[in-house]
Design an enzyme around this catalytic site. Structure first.
Site, PDB file in Angstrom:
ATOM      1  N   SER A   1       0.953  -1.255   0.220  1.00 54.38           N
ATOM      2  CA  SER A   1       0.110  -0.275   0.318  1.00 54.38           C
ATOM      3  C   SER A   1       0.846   1.227  -0.508  1.00 54.38           C
ATOM      4  CB  SER A   1      -1.037   0.598   1.226  1.00 54.38           C
ATOM      5  OG  SER A   1      -1.729  -1.433   1.345  1.00 54.38           O
TER       6      SER A   1
HETATM    7  N1  SAH Z   1      -0.135  -5.657   4.133  1.00 52.64           N
HETATM    8  C1  SAH Z   1       0.403  -5.118   2.766  1.00 52.64           C
HETATM    9  C2  SAH Z   1      -1.052  -5.308   1.939  1.00 52.64           C
HETATM   10  C3  SAH Z   1      -1.092  -6.621   0.680  1.00 52.64           C
HETATM   11  S1  SAH Z   1      -2.096  -6.154  -0.960  1.00 52.64           S
HETATM   12  C4  SAH Z   1       1.186  -5.154   2.461  1.00 52.64           C
HETATM   13  O1  SAH Z   1       1.643  -3.662   2.567  1.00 52.64           O
HETATM   14  O2  SAH Z   1       2.585  -5.158   1.402  1.00 52.64           O
HETATM   15  C5  SAH Z   1      -3.314  -7.431   0.151  1.00 52.64           C
HETATM   16  C6  SAH Z   1      -2.998  -8.579   0.151  1.00 52.64           C
HETATM   17  O3  SAH Z   1      -3.915  -9.392   0.780  1.00 52.64           O
HETATM   18  C7  SAH Z   1      -2.240  -9.938  -0.672  1.00 52.64           C
HETATM   19  O4  SAH Z   1      -0.810 -10.134  -0.511  1.00 52.64           O
HETATM   20  C8  SAH Z   1      -3.293 -10.828  -0.867  1.00 52.64           C
HETATM   21  O5  SAH Z   1      -2.464 -11.810  -1.070  1.00 52.64           O
HETATM   22  C9  SAH Z   1      -3.836 -10.665   0.635  1.00 52.64           C
HETATM   23  N2  SAH Z   1      -5.126 -11.377   0.381  1.00 52.64           N
HETATM   24  C10 SAH Z   1      -6.142 -11.643  -0.492  1.00 52.64           C
HETATM   25  N3  SAH Z   1      -7.430 -11.921   0.171  1.00 52.64           N
HETATM   26  C11 SAH Z   1      -6.974 -12.864   1.033  1.00 52.64           C
HETATM   27  C12 SAH Z   1      -7.608 -13.748   2.204  1.00 52.64           C
HETATM   28  N4  SAH Z   1      -8.462 -13.671   1.762  1.00 52.64           N
HETATM   29  N5  SAH Z   1      -7.035 -13.285   3.259  1.00 52.64           N
HETATM   30  C13 SAH Z   1      -5.510 -13.458   3.416  1.00 52.64           C
HETATM   31  N6  SAH Z   1      -5.508 -12.594   2.740  1.00 52.64           N
HETATM   32  C14 SAH Z   1      -5.798 -12.126   1.584  1.00 52.64           C
END
Ligand code: SAH
Length: 207
Positions: free
Chosen positions: A63
C-alpha cells in the site's frame, strides 16, 4: 546508502503523511524508522518512498505509505495492543503495526508472500509478529479477541468473523466495496457496532 534511504523516509513522512494530517507520534516514528525498501522487490527499490502503491509479486501490492499510516492511526494501537492484520503481503504494514503494538497476528492467502514477509521481518528482528497462511476473512480465533484489526484487501461486505473477534471498544479498519471502495472504521460498542466512512480507497480484492 542507508543514510540516503533515511533521508528519503524523512521526506516521505513530512510531505506525504504529516502534510495530510496524520499525527500519532508512534505511527510517525515507526514510519521514519522502518526500512520500507527492505520489503520492496529489488527491481522496484528506487521507487520505495514514492507516493503510491508498488507491485510485490503474485499480482499484489504494497500500500501507499499514506494509507499505511492512516490505517495504523485509525487502529489506535498502543504498546500493549493485540492486533490482527488480514493480508500480510510483503509485511510492511505488519512491521508498522508491530512497532506500535504489543503483538501482531497476520494472515496471508499466498504462501510465497507470507514466507518472504517472514524472512524480512525476522531479518529486521521483529519478535512480536505471528504469521499464518490461510483465509484471513476467518480471522485468527485462537488469538482473539483483538484490540484492533487491520484489513489490507477489500471484501464486498464486512466478514462477520472479524467483528466477532474484536474486543470491547475494538477497532476494525477495513476497505469495503467492489467497483468503488471506502475505507471504513468499525468500532465495537456495548450495544453492537458503530461505523464511520473515512475516504475512498483502492485495494486489491479480498479473495
Ligand atoms: N499489507 C500488505 C498489503 C498487501 S495487498 C502490504 O503492505 O504489503 C493485500 C494482500 O491480501 C495480498 O498479499 C493478498 O494476497 C492478500 N489476501 C487477499 N485475500 C486474502 C484472504 N482472504 N486472506 C488473507 N490474505 C488475503
Amino acid at each position: 546508502m542507508s543514510e540516503a534511504w533515511a533521508e528519503q523516509r524523512e521526506r516521505m513522512v513530512a510531505t506525504q503523511i504529516v502534510n495530510r494530517g496524520v499525527r500519532d507520534p508512534a505511527v510517525l516514528a515507526a514510519m521514519r524508522a522502518i526500512p520500507r525498501h527492505a520489503f520492496v522487490p529489488e527491481t522496484d527499490r528506487a521507487l520505495t518512498y514514492s507516493d503510491g502503491p508498488l507491485a510485490i509479486g503474485r499480482g499484489q501490492t504494497i500500500s501507499q505509505p499514506y494509507i499505511v499510516a492512516l490505517m495504523t492511526e485509525l487502529a489506535r494501537v498502543g504498546a500493549t495492543s493485540r492486533v490482527l492484520e488480514v493480508g500480510t503481503g510483503c509485511g510492511y504494514q505488519t512491521a508498522v503495526l508491530a512497532a506500535c503494538a504489543g503483538a501482531v497476528w497476520s494472515v496471508e492467502l499466498e504462501d510465497e508472500l507470507s514466507e518472504r514477509a517472514a524472512r524480512t521481518l525476522a531479518e529486521l528482528g521483529y519478535r512480536n509478529v505471528h504469521l499464518r497462511v490461510g483465509d484471513g476473512s476467518r480471522g485468527w480465533p485462537e488469538a482473539a479477541p483483538f484490540d484492533a484489526i487491520v484489513v489490507t484487501a477489500a471484501p464486498a461486505d464486512v466478514p462477520p468473523a472479524l467483528v466477532d473477534q474484536l474486543a470491547p471498544n475494538g477497532r476494525l479498519v477495513i476497505p469495503i466495496g467492489v467497483t468503488s471502495q471506502e475505507l471504513c472504521l468499525i468500532i465495537r460498542t456495548p450495544g453492537g457496532t458503530r461505523r464511520e466512512t473515512i475516504i475512498p480507497v483502492r485495494f486489491v480484492p479480498l479473495r
